[in-house]
Motif scaffolding. Structure first.
Motif, short mmCIF file in Angstrom:
data_model
loop_
_atom_site.label_atom_id
_atom_site.label_comp_id
_atom_site.label_asym_id
_atom_site.label_seq_id
_atom_site.Cartn_x
_atom_site.Cartn_y
_atom_site.Cartn_z
N ARG A 261 2.10 -1.74 -11.34
CA ARG A 261 2.60 -3.01 -10.80
C ARG A 261 1.51 -3.80 -10.10
NH1 ARG A 261 7.95 -2.25 -7.23
NH2 ARG A 261 6.31 -2.61 -5.71
N GLY A 262 0.36 -3.17 -9.90
CA GLY A 262 -0.75 -3.84 -9.23
C GLY A 262 -0.83 -3.53 -7.75
N ASP A 263 0.02 -2.63 -7.27
CA ASP A 263 -0.01 -2.25 -5.86
C ASP A 263 -1.18 -1.32 -5.59
OD1 ASP A 263 2.32 -3.70 -5.60
OD2 ASP A 263 3.63 -1.94 -5.44
N GLN A 264 -1.61 -1.25 -4.34
CA GLN A 264 -2.63 -0.29 -3.93
C GLN A 264 -1.97 1.08 -3.82
OE1 GLN A 264 -3.93 -2.38 -0.27
NE2 GLN A 264 -5.97 -1.88 -1.04
N VAL A 265 -2.60 2.09 -4.38
CA VAL A 265 -2.05 3.44 -4.35
C VAL A 265 -3.13 4.42 -3.94
CG1 VAL A 265 -0.99 5.29 -5.71
CG2 VAL A 265 -0.37 2.90 -6.16
N VAL A 266 -2.77 5.28 -2.98
CA VAL A 266 -3.63 6.39 -2.58
C VAL A 266 -2.87 7.68 -2.86
CG1 VAL A 266 -4.81 7.54 -0.67
CG2 VAL A 266 -4.74 5.03 -0.77
N VAL A 267 -3.52 8.58 -3.58
CA VAL A 267 -2.97 9.90 -3.86
C VAL A 267 -3.64 10.89 -2.92
CG1 VAL A 267 -3.02 11.76 -5.57
CG2 VAL A 267 -2.38 9.44 -6.26
N ARG B 89 0.85 -1.19 0.00
CA ARG B 89 0.00 0.00 0.00
C ARG B 89 0.89 1.25 0.00
NH1 ARG B 89 -3.15 -2.47 4.90
NH2 ARG B 89 -1.03 -2.22 5.55
N HIS B 90 0.78 2.04 -1.05
CA HIS B 90 1.58 3.24 -1.22
C HIS B 90 0.71 4.48 -1.03
CE1 HIS B 90 4.90 0.98 -3.15
NE2 HIS B 90 3.91 0.23 -3.60
N LEU B 91 1.19 5.42 -0.24
CA LEU B 91 0.55 6.72 -0.11
C LEU B 91 1.46 7.73 -0.78
CD1 LEU B 91 -1.48 8.79 1.01
CD2 LEU B 91 -0.16 8.75 3.16
N VAL B 92 0.94 8.43 -1.77
CA VAL B 92 1.72 9.44 -2.49
C VAL B 92 1.13 10.81 -2.14
CG1 VAL B 92 2.65 10.20 -4.69
CG2 VAL B 92 2.12 7.77 -4.34
N ILE B 93 1.79 11.48 -1.22
CA ILE B 93 1.36 12.82 -0.79
C ILE B 93 1.89 13.81 -1.82
CG2 ILE B 93 1.49 14.53 1.05
CD1 ILE B 93 2.09 12.13 2.96
N TYR C 98 5.34 8.40 0.29
CA TYR C 98 6.18 9.28 -0.54
C TYR C 98 5.67 10.70 -0.31
CZ TYR C 98 7.08 4.84 -2.75
OH TYR C 98 7.40 3.52 -2.96
N HIS C 99 6.51 11.54 0.26
CA HIS C 99 6.10 12.92 0.55
C HIS C 99 6.62 13.83 -0.55
CE1 HIS C 99 5.26 16.69 2.30
NE2 HIS C 99 6.43 16.89 2.87
N LEU C 100 5.73 14.18 -1.45
CA LEU C 100 6.09 15.02 -2.60
C LEU C 100 5.28 16.31 -2.63
CD1 LEU C 100 6.22 12.07 -5.15
CD2 LEU C 100 8.16 13.20 -4.04
N ALA C 101 4.53 16.59 -1.58
CA ALA C 101 3.75 17.82 -1.53
C ALA C 101 4.69 18.99 -1.26
CB ALA C 101 2.70 17.73 -0.42
N ALA C 102 4.54 20.03 -2.04
CA ALA C 102 5.38 21.21 -1.85
C ALA C 102 4.81 22.39 -2.62
CB ALA C 102 6.80 20.93 -2.34
N GLN C 103 5.19 23.55 -2.17
CA GLN C 103 4.95 24.78 -2.92
C GLN C 103 6.28 25.04 -3.62
OE1 GLN C 103 4.76 27.68 -4.85
NE2 GLN C 103 6.07 28.43 -3.21
#
Length: 107
Positions: free
Chosen positions: A23-29, A2-6, A77-82
């Motif tokens: 890849r078939g993984d669970q992903v939450v954006v 389970r991947h969380l992509v912030i 994965y923390h990719l949130a930014a201004q």
């Protein structure tokens, strides 16, 4: 897995989400959709991966939602930014809150 992509509706985030969903993984954006094109990126992801989950929220404000999503993820994965320099000059407080406070909240 389970991947969380912030920040997952941004350019890098949607490509990270796409990779793991393919890849078939669970992903939450998780994204606040403040950047132009973010809704289009989310729509592109959902068209390619109907099982992908998209959650609207802000790393500065939606702490309960953020805590829940982090708690059920295997990888974050923390990719949130201004990222806009012009915005950082025009509104340095907002820039700081998104980038520093947002990261603090994720941690």
């Amino acid at each position: 897995m389970r991947h969380l992509v912030i920040g997952g509706a941004g350019f890098i985030g949607c490509n990270v989400a796409d990779h793991f969903a393919a890849r078939g993984d669970q992903v939450v954006v998780f994204d606040n959709f403040s950047r132009r094109g973010a809704f289009l990126n989310a729509r592109w992801l959902l068209e390619r991966h109907p099982r992908l989950q998209v959650e609207s929220g802000d790393v500065r404000l939606d702490l309960a939602k953020l805590e829940h999503l982090v708690g059920v993820a295997d990888v974050v994965y923390h990719l949130a930014a201004q990222v806009a320099v012009t915005t950082s000059v025009a509104n340095p407080r907002e820039d700081f809150e998104v980038n520093a406070l947002g990261t603090f909240n994720v941690l």
